[in-house]
Motif scaffolding. Sequence first.
Motif, PDB file in Angstrom:
ATOM      1  N   UNK A 149      -0.170   7.174   6.966  1.00 35.60           N
ATOM      2  CA  UNK A 149      -1.561   7.051   5.975  1.00 35.60           C
ATOM      3  C   UNK A 149      -2.191   5.738   5.965  1.00 35.60           C
ATOM      4  N   UNK A 208      10.884  11.613  13.289  1.00 33.30           N
ATOM      5  CA  UNK A 208      10.165  11.279  12.270  1.00 33.30           C
ATOM      6  C   UNK A 208      10.703  13.159  11.524  1.00 33.30           C
ATOM      7  N   UNK A 259       0.851   0.883  16.007  1.00 34.80           N
ATOM      8  CA  UNK A 259       2.083   0.464  16.127  1.00 34.80           C
ATOM      9  C   UNK A 259       3.157   0.976  15.167  1.00 34.80           C
ATOM     10  N   UNK A 260       2.753   0.672  14.551  1.00 33.46           N
ATOM     11  CA  UNK A 260       3.609   1.285  13.717  1.00 33.46           C
ATOM     12  C   UNK A 260       3.124   2.220  11.863  1.00 33.46           C
ATOM     13  N   UNK A 261       3.820   3.964  12.169  1.00 31.98           N
ATOM     14  CA  UNK A 261       4.099   4.305  11.151  1.00 31.98           C
ATOM     15  C   UNK A 261       4.199   4.241   9.844  1.00 31.98           C
ATOM     16  N   UNK A 262       4.011   4.669   8.862  1.00 35.91           N
ATOM     17  CA  UNK A 262       4.426   4.218   7.400  1.00 35.91           C
ATOM     18  C   UNK A 262       4.658   6.250   6.026  1.00 35.91           C
ATOM     19  N   UNK A 263       5.373   6.514   5.807  1.00 38.67           N
ATOM     20  CA  UNK A 263       4.852   8.417   5.597  1.00 38.67           C
ATOM     21  C   UNK A 263       6.084   8.074   4.131  1.00 38.67           C
ATOM     22  N   UNK A 272      -7.504  -0.522   2.645  1.00 41.57           N
ATOM     23  CA  UNK A 272      -7.622  -1.437   3.195  1.00 41.57           C
ATOM     24  C   UNK A 272      -7.170  -1.579   3.867  1.00 41.57           C
ATOM     25  N   UNK A 273      -6.141  -1.904   3.925  1.00 44.04           N
ATOM     26  CA  UNK A 273      -4.763  -2.277   4.645  1.00 44.04           C
ATOM     27  C   UNK A 273      -3.599  -1.095   5.611  1.00 44.04           C
ATOM     28  N   UNK A 274      -4.063  -0.566   6.645  1.00 44.27           N
ATOM     29  CA  UNK A 274      -3.138   0.125   6.882  1.00 44.27           C
ATOM     30  C   UNK A 274      -2.154  -0.911   7.203  1.00 44.27           C
ATOM     31  N   UNK A 275      -1.261  -0.406   8.586  1.00 41.85           N
ATOM     32  CA  UNK A 275       0.273  -0.444   8.736  1.00 41.85           C
ATOM     33  C   UNK A 275      -0.125  -0.953  10.160  1.00 41.85           C
ATOM     34  N   UNK A 276       0.730  -1.784  10.716  1.00 44.94           N
ATOM     35  CA  UNK A 276       0.439  -3.176  12.214  1.00 44.94           C
ATOM     36  C   UNK A 276       0.158  -1.746  13.354  1.00 44.94           C
ATOM     37  N   UNK A 297      -4.439   3.086   4.299  1.00 46.03           N
ATOM     38  CA  UNK A 297      -5.748   2.667   3.272  1.00 46.03           C
ATOM     39  C   UNK A 297      -6.209   2.595   2.628  1.00 46.03           C
ATOM     40  N   UNK A 324       0.612  -1.558  -0.022  1.00 48.37           N
ATOM     41  CA  UNK A 324      -0.023   0.023   0.305  1.00 48.37           C
ATOM     42  C   UNK A 324       1.237   1.454  -0.166  1.00 48.37           C
TER      43      UNK A 324
END
Lengths: 362, 218
Positions: free
Chosen positions: B203, A313, B213-217, B207-211, B205, A128
Amino acid sequence: MTHDPLAALRAADPARRLRLDSIDPGAWEALRRGIVMSERPEERPAGQPAERPAAQTAGRPARRRRRLLWGGIVGAGVVGVVATAATVSGLPGFVGGQADGPNCLTAWGEPAEASGAWLTGDAIADCDTIRAAAGLPPIEDPAVFSFSGFTYVVPRSEVPPVVEILASSRVMTPGSLELEMSLGDWVDGGVTDECRSQDETVAWVEGEFDRLGLDDWSIETRGPGPESTDCTRAFVMERGRVMVAFRDGPAPAEAPGGVSPELSAAASSAAASSAASGGPGAGEPDPMDEVHRIIAALRNGIVDECVSLPEARAIADEALSGLEYEPTPTTSIVDESVDCARVDMRVGGNVQVTVYGPSAVG
Amino acid sequence: MTTTDEERFSAFFADTHEALLAYALRRTAVPADAADVVAETYLVVWRRLADVPPGDEARLWLYGVARRVLANATRGERRRNALADRVRESLTDALDGAPASGGSPAAADAVEVTDVERAVEDLPEADREVLRLVAWEELGRDEIATVLGVTRATVRVRLHRARRRLRDRLAATAAGGAAAAGGAADAVGQTPGPQRDGRAGHVRGGRATGRPGVEVNR
């Protein structure tokens, strides 16, 4: 307007607008004759390698060049391996893929529209993010499966019938992923201008195993080659095995500007990859300067200070914002067991940063 | 080489060369490239003559080979194959004498042809190819499955999805440029792209977000 889209498409057939039967029959005969006079595999002299048929080289991911560059830098092990249909067969529609990240496909049998390295180890979440960075929507109704060492995320309807869908999309554990990042880290990790002896590198890797709880991992060592220096580095050979090997080329302290050949080579690869994707070329700022600027910013702001994850970050985002090309998506991982944030940065084909740490500092 | 092989290849060549050229022309931006695709495809056929299936399936196998040759050609350096020189020249001559458009009655509507071409080009490659194989090569689902190396069920799903997206694209185009631009994501039936929520660096999505405790950017 035609209501049947296929009827409209049929009417737009480019070939129907042409008179293909007007092509000179002699031209076709020349082509046929030329082909039947060409060499065939069974006519090769004994011992001469076969020329790879074009069909067997098909299906390489569109960004193979970038991944090969990355693999050449990250390590000489299995990281970054790219396979094609020529190397693995037996699964209809198999088009190869990359081993150092999820293969995100909207249709099985087609090359990935976007690809990238592992970010969190969760294949669906990483796909994603990789796709979002490329301006693409998430894969619809995704399912994850592994084949021949590759991990694929495809729409459930596209999963080949002979493979088994994984129960969990988490393919890599956080510990193993952080180890790979740490061994390839340029900030304060495994890629350093320090000249570490074999014993020093082994001890450092053992410390990383302890820190990350990787009790079942092992270390192998490789002796020096004729071009080797006294300096070593470590990389993941495969899941569960780390190799400690001697580096080739002059010692970092002897390299121009005190920069190790490894760092210089990686920066050059980053520049080449960037140029190939429309990034800076000749006359643009030296990518090595950019890399050193980012390393300095991360060391000064995160390693030498005690900051929270959000602060780390922000420092990473600021440091990467000056890049002329788009870095690999940055990852933030919450770790409330520590007091201060830490950072890893890998370089090779692109720049990838992961920050870990507490949501707030005491 | 045996006489039998040459005869077999020549018969296959005679039966398929125009269809293969049409297949290549439909998928190359520059017509001259189609001649090279044809030459390289037949070189593969000649080298792998033992693999060519019998009967009608041979043409489908040929399209599969051509598809892979095309995939390579789009990723690598454009190569000119000397074997294709005369076909390329003759093809260029044939194009010079061809009408600008309109080999079929419907093609007289130049606007409609342009719209559908544009709509198809906006679709994902997998959608485009299954639509081309239906509309231009006039293949059935089983045949398409053979060409693409996927199951018939997969073809059914892809074709259904592709037709819907193409229809929506055309409808959006007909509704006007503003509607097409503003509703493109919905118009093609896709999940809207990831939306950022209030938290920096997150971010979410479709449907599928990160697990947790995890952030993704980025």
